[in-house]
Design a protein around this motif. Sequence first.
Motif, short mmCIF file in Angstrom:
data_model
loop_
_atom_site.label_atom_id
_atom_site.label_comp_id
_atom_site.label_asym_id
_atom_site.label_seq_id
_atom_site.Cartn_x
_atom_site.Cartn_y
_atom_site.Cartn_z
N VAL A 16 0.84 -1.20 0.00
CA VAL A 16 0.00 0.00 0.00
C VAL A 16 0.87 1.25 0.00
CG1 VAL A 16 -1.64 1.36 1.37
CG2 VAL A 16 -2.00 -1.10 1.06
N ILE A 17 1.94 1.24 0.79
CA ILE A 17 2.86 2.38 0.80
C ILE A 17 3.42 2.61 -0.60
CG2 ILE A 17 5.14 3.15 1.61
CD1 ILE A 17 4.47 1.86 4.31
N MET A 18 3.82 1.53 -1.27
CA MET A 18 4.33 1.66 -2.63
C MET A 18 3.27 2.27 -3.55
SD MET A 18 6.26 -2.03 -2.59
CE MET A 18 6.65 -2.14 -4.34
N GLN A 19 2.05 1.77 -3.46
CA GLN A 19 0.97 2.27 -4.31
C GLN A 19 0.71 3.75 -4.08
OE1 GLN A 19 -2.62 -0.09 -3.88
NE2 GLN A 19 -1.40 -1.93 -3.48
N LEU A 20 0.80 4.20 -2.84
CA LEU A 20 0.41 5.56 -2.48
C LEU A 20 1.56 6.55 -2.53
CD1 LEU A 20 -2.15 4.06 -1.68
CD2 LEU A 20 -2.24 5.43 0.40
N THR A 21 2.73 6.12 -3.00
CA THR A 21 3.86 7.03 -3.09
C THR A 21 3.63 8.19 -4.05
OG1 THR A 21 5.43 5.30 -2.44
CG2 THR A 21 6.33 7.18 -3.63
N PRO A 22 3.09 7.99 -5.24
CA PRO A 22 2.81 9.14 -6.11
C PRO A 22 1.83 10.10 -5.41
CG PRO A 22 2.66 7.10 -7.35
CD PRO A 22 2.74 6.71 -5.91
N PRO A 23 2.11 11.39 -5.41
CA PRO A 23 1.22 12.33 -4.70
C PRO A 23 -0.23 12.23 -5.14
CG PRO A 23 3.25 13.41 -5.37
CD PRO A 23 3.28 12.06 -6.00
N GLY A 37 -1.54 9.19 -3.23
CA GLY A 37 -1.52 9.40 -1.78
C GLY A 37 -2.55 10.40 -1.32
N TYR A 38 -2.64 11.54 -2.01
CA TYR A 38 -3.64 12.55 -1.61
C TYR A 38 -5.05 12.10 -1.96
CZ TYR A 38 -0.29 16.08 -0.13
OH TYR A 38 0.68 16.76 0.55
N GLY A 39 -5.16 11.28 -3.01
CA GLY A 39 -6.48 10.74 -3.34
C GLY A 39 -7.06 9.92 -2.20
N VAL A 40 -6.21 9.14 -1.55
CA VAL A 40 -6.66 8.35 -0.40
C VAL A 40 -6.81 9.24 0.83
CG1 VAL A 40 -6.01 6.49 1.19
CG2 VAL A 40 -5.68 6.21 -1.27
N PRO A 77 2.02 14.92 5.14
CA PRO A 77 0.68 14.44 5.51
C PRO A 77 0.40 13.01 5.03
CG PRO A 77 0.55 16.66 4.61
CD PRO A 77 1.93 16.15 4.33
N VAL A 78 0.87 12.68 3.83
CA VAL A 78 0.69 11.33 3.31
C VAL A 78 1.56 10.35 4.09
CG1 VAL A 78 0.92 9.84 1.29
CG2 VAL A 78 0.06 12.17 1.03
N ARG A 79 2.79 10.77 4.40
CA ARG A 79 3.69 9.90 5.16
C ARG A 79 3.09 9.58 6.52
NH1 ARG A 79 7.79 13.02 5.56
NH2 ARG A 79 8.73 12.42 3.56
N ASP A 80 2.54 10.57 7.19
CA ASP A 80 1.93 10.32 8.50
C ASP A 80 0.80 9.31 8.41
OD1 ASP A 80 3.69 12.14 9.60
OD2 ASP A 80 2.24 13.77 9.72
N MET A 81 -0.01 9.44 7.36
CA MET A 81 -1.10 8.48 7.16
C MET A 81 -0.54 7.08 6.95
SD MET A 81 -3.87 8.36 4.01
CE MET A 81 -2.54 8.19 2.79
N LEU A 82 0.51 6.96 6.17
CA LEU A 82 1.09 5.66 5.87
C LEU A 82 1.76 5.04 7.10
CD1 LEU A 82 2.56 6.39 2.33
CD2 LEU A 82 0.47 5.14 2.89
N ALA A 126 12.18 6.95 1.13
CA ALA A 126 11.18 8.01 0.98
C ALA A 126 10.31 8.14 2.21
CB ALA A 126 10.32 7.74 -0.26
N MET A 127 10.08 7.03 2.91
CA MET A 127 9.30 7.06 4.14
C MET A 127 10.11 7.55 5.34
SD MET A 127 6.09 6.23 3.88
CE MET A 127 5.68 5.74 5.57
N GLY A 128 11.43 7.64 5.19
CA GLY A 128 12.28 8.04 6.30
C GLY A 128 12.49 6.93 7.31
N PHE A 129 12.31 5.68 6.88
CA PHE A 129 12.48 4.53 7.77
C PHE A 129 13.96 4.16 7.87
CE2 PHE A 129 8.00 2.73 6.70
CZ PHE A 129 7.44 3.46 7.73
N ASP A 130 14.44 3.93 9.07
CA ASP A 130 15.79 3.44 9.26
C ASP A 130 15.79 1.92 9.07
OD1 ASP A 130 14.21 3.44 11.73
OD2 ASP A 130 15.95 2.45 12.60
N TRP A 131 16.94 1.38 8.65
CA TRP A 131 17.07 -0.06 8.45
C TRP A 131 18.55 -0.42 8.58
CZ3 TRP A 131 13.53 -3.64 8.73
CH2 TRP A 131 13.80 -4.94 8.28
N THR A 132 18.87 -1.26 9.55
CA THR A 132 20.26 -1.59 9.84
C THR A 132 20.58 -3.01 9.38
OG1 THR A 132 19.78 -2.52 12.02
CG2 THR A 132 20.12 -0.12 11.88
N ALA A 133 21.87 -3.33 9.41
CA ALA A 133 22.29 -4.69 9.10
C ALA A 133 21.65 -5.69 10.05
CB ALA A 133 23.81 -4.80 9.13
N ALA A 134 21.55 -5.30 11.32
CA ALA A 134 20.92 -6.18 12.31
C ALA A 134 19.44 -6.38 11.99
CB ALA A 134 21.08 -5.59 13.71
#
Length: 277
Positions: free
Chosen positions: A24-31, A34-37, A176-181, A224-232
């Motif tokens: 869903v995040i992938m689908q809603l990435t285009p503004p 995302g704003y449509g939802v 605003p879209v990121r917060d929703m996601l 794009a979501m600002g998610f961190d992701w480590t080797a662990a």
Amino acid sequence: MHKNPTRTADLMTALGTTMGVANVIMQLTPPEVGYGVLESRVDSGSTFEHPFKRARTTGQYLAVAVQGNDDDAAYVRDALRTVHDQVTSTPDSPVRYSANNPRLQLWVAACLYRFYVDQYEFMYGPLSVSSADAVYADAARLGTTLNVQPDMWPADRAAFEVYWGEQTRELTIDPPVRDMLVSLADLSFLPRPLGRFGTVLHRLFGRQQLFMTKGALPEPFRRAMGFDWTAADDIRYRKAIDRYRRIDRVTPGLLKGYNEVMLAGLRIRRRFGIRVF
């Protein structure tokens, strides 16, 4: 596991049950999507108002796309077109959009194709060339069931990769879209429609759902979501995949059976004139 998949439905795995929000995040990435939802005025189909109904209708659309017949698909196309007619931008919207825009529908269908391929390949490695080609041809139904014209679906897997690369070259998601996601990813949206029960679900499963969502996202979307992701984190996610692989091996056919239930429900509703979407 289906050893020689040729249909999109053959790619369904236990891991896929954890990957829906990531897709869903992938689908809603285009503004425009995302704003449509975010701004949608169709509360009857909103995840944020009726999460169980939304899960059912999404499940029925996917079941029709991957296992339904032509009559099922024609019905779903007409029903979705009617619903999407109501999802349009207003003069105050940050971007202009229409849920019936075939360019946006193609993007959603492309993400769904990746949903099926990714869940299988995360678990069992790359598809053979013959399987990949057969699945790709079958996956065009994900688009045509969503009112994408057949000639819009990229002609082959090479053309799809060109399309995908162009669409994901520079991804940005407005706050605003990121917060929703994020609220979908950690289940923090659930207390609003479900009250105390939603709060319990959020507290019990939110952290794990967020982790599995981060793990399932391709890196450009995660960034794009600002998610961190480590080797662990990556090691932990691979261990989770191992667990789901063991589950998958003892539950063959279960998810296709779920599709059959979804199809039966849709056909019963149609027969008795009960609204589906």
